[in-house]
Design an enzyme around this catalytic site. Sequence first.
Site, PDB file in Angstrom:
ATOM      1  N   HIS A  52       0.828  -1.212   0.000  1.00 37.29           N
ATOM      2  CA  HIS A  52       0.000   0.000   0.000  1.00 37.29           C
ATOM      3  C   HIS A  52       0.861   1.262   0.000  1.00 37.29           C
ATOM      4  CE1 HIS A  52      -3.428  -2.615   0.731  1.00 37.29           C
ATOM      5  NE2 HIS A  52      -4.195  -1.589   0.420  1.00 37.29           N
ATOM      6  N   LYS A  76     -10.357  -7.803   7.368  1.00 33.85           N
ATOM      7  CA  LYS A  76     -11.183  -8.010   8.560  1.00 33.85           C
ATOM      8  C   LYS A  76     -11.106  -6.808   9.481  1.00 33.85           C
ATOM      9  CE  LYS A  76      -8.098 -10.394  11.733  1.00 33.85           C
ATOM     10  NZ  LYS A  76      -7.948 -11.304  12.821  1.00 33.85           N
TER      11      LYS A  76
HETATM   12  S1  SF4 Z   1      -8.934 -16.652  14.647  1.00 34.18           S
HETATM   13 FE1  SF4 Z   1      -7.667 -16.004  16.351  1.00 34.18          FE
HETATM   14  S2  SF4 Z   1      -5.584 -16.410  15.735  1.00 34.18           S
HETATM   15 FE2  SF4 Z   1      -6.845 -16.435  13.881  1.00 34.18          FE
HETATM   16  S3  SF4 Z   1      -6.801 -14.339  13.061  1.00 34.18           S
HETATM   17 FE3  SF4 Z   1      -8.543 -14.472  14.414  1.00 34.18          FE
HETATM   18  S4  SF4 Z   1      -7.773 -13.764  16.412  1.00 34.18           S
HETATM   19 FE4  SF4 Z   1      -6.014 -14.271  15.153  1.00 34.18          FE
END
Ligand code: SF4
Lengths: 290, 194
Positions: B37, B104
């Site tokens: 980026h 996310k």
């Molecule tokens: S599931 Fe747990 S370990 Fe995997 S990205 Fe999400 S917070 Fe991190």
Amino acid sequence: MELKEHILELIRRASTDLPPDVEARLKRAYDEAEEGSTEKSVFNVILENVKLARENSTPICQDTGHVIFYVNYPLGMKEWEITEEIKKAVIEATEKNYLRPNAVDPITGKNSGNNIGKNAPYITYHCWDKDYIEFKLMLKGGGSENVGVQYKLPDASLKAGRDLEGVRKVIIDAVTKAQGFGCAPGTVGVGIGGDRGVSYLLSKKTFFRKMDSKNENPVLAEFEDRLEKELNSLGIGPMGFGGKTTVLDVFVDAQHRHPATYYVSVSYMCWAFRRKTMIVKSNGEVEYDD
Amino acid sequence: MTIKINLPVSEEEIRKLKIGDEVLLSGTMVTARDQAHKLMVEKKPDFIRPYLKDSVIYHCGPVVRKNENGEWEFVAAGPTTSSREEPYQADVIKEYQVRGIIGKGGMGEKTLKGLQETGAVYFHAVGGLGTLLAKRVVKVKEVFMLEEFGTPEAFWVIEVKDFPVVVTMDSHGNSLHKKVLEESLKREKELLGL
Ligand code: SF4
């Protein structure tokens, strides 16, 4: 077989095979979600991922977390020798992609590349009166660790005093602030009392409890049930998309505090709740548990 | 109801999406993290332009291996936290005419505005789906800046099939993250008696 091989297998299982009690709880969340909702689809892909990881022996999540061991050993064994076996197993597990290299030197910014470093893996030893050795392993995701928080009671902004009601308020605040960021639905581990350091340790150690297990202290057992319901009324849902299941469970433990202090540590475990236990007997027999 | 979208995609089709829509993406997309980026904003390189036009950027630092045929293969490929790209994202979307971001945790006001202006959306992938999402990457087509940036930070041009995501920020200024936050804060106040 040498100890290293057993520890390597323990790591493989922890990284790739979600404990059945956690899977059953996720399945219940799927069943409870409304038909046709995003929540239902999310639990559906989560459960499919859990199955795929187990079948292919690949990590459930690519962040394989902080590597945390608790070891109980019989009189006569030497801690430094066990540490050597653990380190060898961790290096090999990293080479085999069961673990991602997650140990970074905060001063130089360099990743050690094999998960070995100062306090990495983190090992706590305890010598006990049994004649076998027990390893408890937890892989604690970084994203979920980031939403953990420690409160000092009283907390004026939350009107939280130095009692269980105050503890309840800060836990609700912590989970609201976490939203979906720790890969909700999470499991909330709470440590009440102790100094700042020991308080966090206690909160994390609760993650060795099984889903839906009852607290031995009846007051805390009731407290946990109430909180689980209240937290699930926040509507945050998996990944923060909204929904009925925001937390899978709440585990609370307490320890004596200094009269001047009252800490509450809230640790958050993502849905990828990875832990395993193994005992190795003196005759070489090995048993695994979740 | 799940909506199927093939990449590249038109602005018109992207503008039809609303927050809460479940989408299965198929076609070509590009992974990019912090260093990529930064490069796109500071140097505006052209090598990545044809792949990004009307396509999607995926915030992901994959675990990758070479298979027996010497081809790259994704082993684990879950989303990483998007907020780190907040300073760059709106500019990247505009410069390269990108139609979507996958990541996310959602993004901030600047990106939300950028999505509205250019006509793009934020797709949220489910965190922790390392194995499942890697299986939906059917082919690694190209890789750029692998030597310079390393595996997790390189631009991986990948082909995906039925890649599951949820629209959490649309091109009309709506954010599911804001909505869920506001509602949960309201409920928190009730529970705390504040
Ligand atoms: S599931 Fe747990 S370990 Fe995997 S990205 Fe999400 S917070 Fe991190």
